[in-house]
Design an enzyme around this catalytic site. Structure first.
Site, PDB file in Angstrom:
ATOM      1  N   ASN A 182      -5.297  33.986  49.228  1.00 31.21           N
ATOM      2  CA  ASN A 182      -5.898  34.171  51.224  1.00 31.21           C
ATOM      3  C   ASN A 182      -7.945  34.434  50.879  1.00 31.21           C
ATOM      4  O   ASN A 182      -8.439  34.332  50.861  1.00 31.21           O
ATOM      5  CB  ASN A 182      -6.008  35.768  51.139  1.00 31.21           C
ATOM      6  N   GLU A 232      -4.315  44.463  40.508  1.00 28.10           N
ATOM      7  CA  GLU A 232      -5.330  44.343  41.869  1.00 28.10           C
ATOM      8  C   GLU A 232      -3.274  43.980  42.747  1.00 28.10           C
ATOM      9  O   GLU A 232      -3.580  42.711  43.375  1.00 28.10           O
ATOM     10  CB  GLU A 232      -6.095  44.192  42.620  1.00 28.10           C
ATOM     11  N   CYS A 252      -4.850  41.472  52.225  1.00 27.76           N
ATOM     12  CA  CYS A 252      -5.140  43.145  50.857  1.00 27.76           C
ATOM     13  C   CYS A 252      -5.743  44.312  51.361  1.00 27.76           C
ATOM     14  O   CYS A 252      -4.660  45.718  51.713  1.00 27.76           O
ATOM     15  CB  CYS A 252      -4.469  42.894  49.542  1.00 27.76           C
TER      16      CYS A 252
END
Length: 470
Positions: A149, A244, A278
């Site tokens: 992304n 993450e 996210c």
């Protein structure tokens, strides 16, 4: 585009196509590496450790600044490549390149500020007459695995601090969008000794797994899904890991909030990069007394977004990364509607496009908001009061970031203290990050922190040196 290992370009008999999600055209091909190539990268990275360790912090900083200059000169070129392989609008790609430049600059600056400290051993029993200090040492070889992304910026968040701390790196780019990362690593390789930066492409199930489990790798920094992150944590052994992972970020809107400001927060937070963020706004938890007004205004603002060719500067909503990803979003929305939710605008898919969608009457137990829906969806959950809002905000396995809109600072501080997330913003949506702030979540959102200065702690080990002066 070939892999980069030990300063050499390496290909493979097996190739994989990189597809433009907007039109389905092949942009380029990348090699599919196997374990023997991963071994070559591990060997090259270990062989380059001494050359990097011998470089002064001053020299490393200057070389990183040189890469800053090179990336700035190629800003448009990198942004166009990002748009081709990710499908995000060109203006968003330009922002990602600009943030990448800033992240590199921060790493170049911090390379000169890797401090130790003196330790007063005489504060302990029998410590009188000793002098001690700490040094922060490089870990060795860092494996960096980034998602599709924000492939450029999230990769730089891993490898720039790693190199600034005198670690060599092996980069595993996202298979869906590897080209921008590979191109950037070429710039790094021009400045640093061969083997300091290595790029291996291929399947995570083979190459990624092999890198994670290798005894000759000292750290893994991964951004991606929770299942993959859990697998890495189980297989990494004694090496350091930074994970993450996902987010299911709430945005609480209380009855005294500035509704127009909150609407802007949703538009910027739920639909950025077609919702593939996210820390995106995944749940709008709103006081029922203002929910009708809020929903009406949100629909009006959402319908102003322009969905179309990501290369057109007028486009504000591009594609998802693939048709498969768009179908998954479509299925999640349809399931919520079947269970009683109501689409106020959007809700349609065409190939890899999915319309910006506002969906009301969402209950907290629906899969749409229980799981991380990676798409341009703004789900509205109506609540009676602050207590219920906080309870629903925390009803998730994730804890990345959160936002609360209110002019009541008592309520704001309650949210700040009680919401289980790595970051809580007041009068700002969760989809906000500066590249110098500590970034990382609680619960299944991961472990460790990024944000250059904070990443330095994750990329080093502490050694104590003590002198007996008795």
């Amino acid at each position: 585009m070939d892999m980069l290992i030990g300063g050499k370009h390496i290909s493979s008999e097996d190739l994989e196509e990189v597809i433009n999600p907007y039109n389905g055209e092949v942009i380029d091909t990348i090699p599919i590496a196997h374990r023997q190539i991963a071994d070559m990268a591990i060997e090259a990275a270990n062989d380059a450790k001494s050359a990097l360790t011998e470089m002064s912090a001053f020299k490393i900083s200057n070389k990183l600044f040189n890469v800053v200059d090179k990336l700035r000169k190629k800003r448009q070129e990198f942004a166009e490549l990002l748009t081709l392989e990710v499908g995000k609008p060109i203006n968003e790609s330009l922002v990602e390149v600009d943030r990448s430049i800033e992240t590199l600059k921060l790493a170049a600056e911090e390379a000169k500020r890797i401090y130790g400290e003196s330790v007063p051993l005489d504060a302990g029993l029998n410590g009188k007459g000793f002098f001690a200090f700490t040094q922060r040492m490089p870990l060795g070889v860092v494996v960096a695995i980034a998602p599709f992304n924000y492939p450029l910026n999230l990769t730089i968040h891993k490898i720039a601090p790693a190199i600034a701390c005198k670690n060599t790196v092996i980069v595993k780019p996202p298979s869906e969008a590897p080209l921008t990362v590979m191109k950037f690593c070429e710039l790094l390789n021009e400045e640093f000794p061969d083997g300091v930066v290595n790029v291996v492409t291929g399947y995570g199930s083979e190459v990624g797994d092999y890198l994670v489990t290798s005894a000759d790798v000292d750290k893994v920094s991964f951004t991606g899904s929770v299942p993959t992150g859990l697998m890495i944590s189980q297989k990494a052994g004694m090496k350091k890991v930074t994970l993450e992972l996902g987010g299911n970020d709430p945005m609480i809107v209380l009855k005294d909030a500035d509704v127009d400001k909150a609407i802007k927060g949703v538009i910027n937070g739920a639909f950025l990069n077609a919702g593939q963020v996210c820390m995106g706004v995944k749940r709008i938890i709103i006081d029922e007394s203002i929910a009708d007004e809020f929903a009406q205004k949100l629909v009006v603002a959402t319908e102003k977004l322009v969905m179309g060719n990501p290369q057109d500067s007028k486009t504000t909503l591009g594609t998802l990364i693939s048709k498969k990803a768009a179908i998954q979003v479509e299925q999640a929305v349809n399931d919520a509607v079947e269970k009683g939710a109501k689409i106020l605008t959007g809700g349609n898919r065409e190939d890899a496009f999915y319309e910006a969608t506002v969906i009301d009457n969402v209950s907290p137990d629906m899969d749409l908001v229980q799981n991380e829906t990676f798409g341009p969806i703004a789900p509205i959950i109506r609540v009676k009061n602050l207590d219920e809002a906080i309870e629903i905000a925390n009803d998730t396995e994730y804890g990345l970031q959160a936002g609360v809109f209110t002019n009541d600072y008592y309520a704001a501080m309650r949210c700040a203290n009680e919401i289980e997330a790595g970051t809580v913003f007041v009068n700002k949506q969760s989809t906000f990050r500066t590249d110098n702030m500590p970034f990382g979540g609680f619960k299944n959102s991961g472990i460790g922190k990024e944000g250059v200065k904070y990443a330095f702690d994750e990329m080093t080990k502490t050694k104590l040196i003590g002198l007996n002066l008795r």
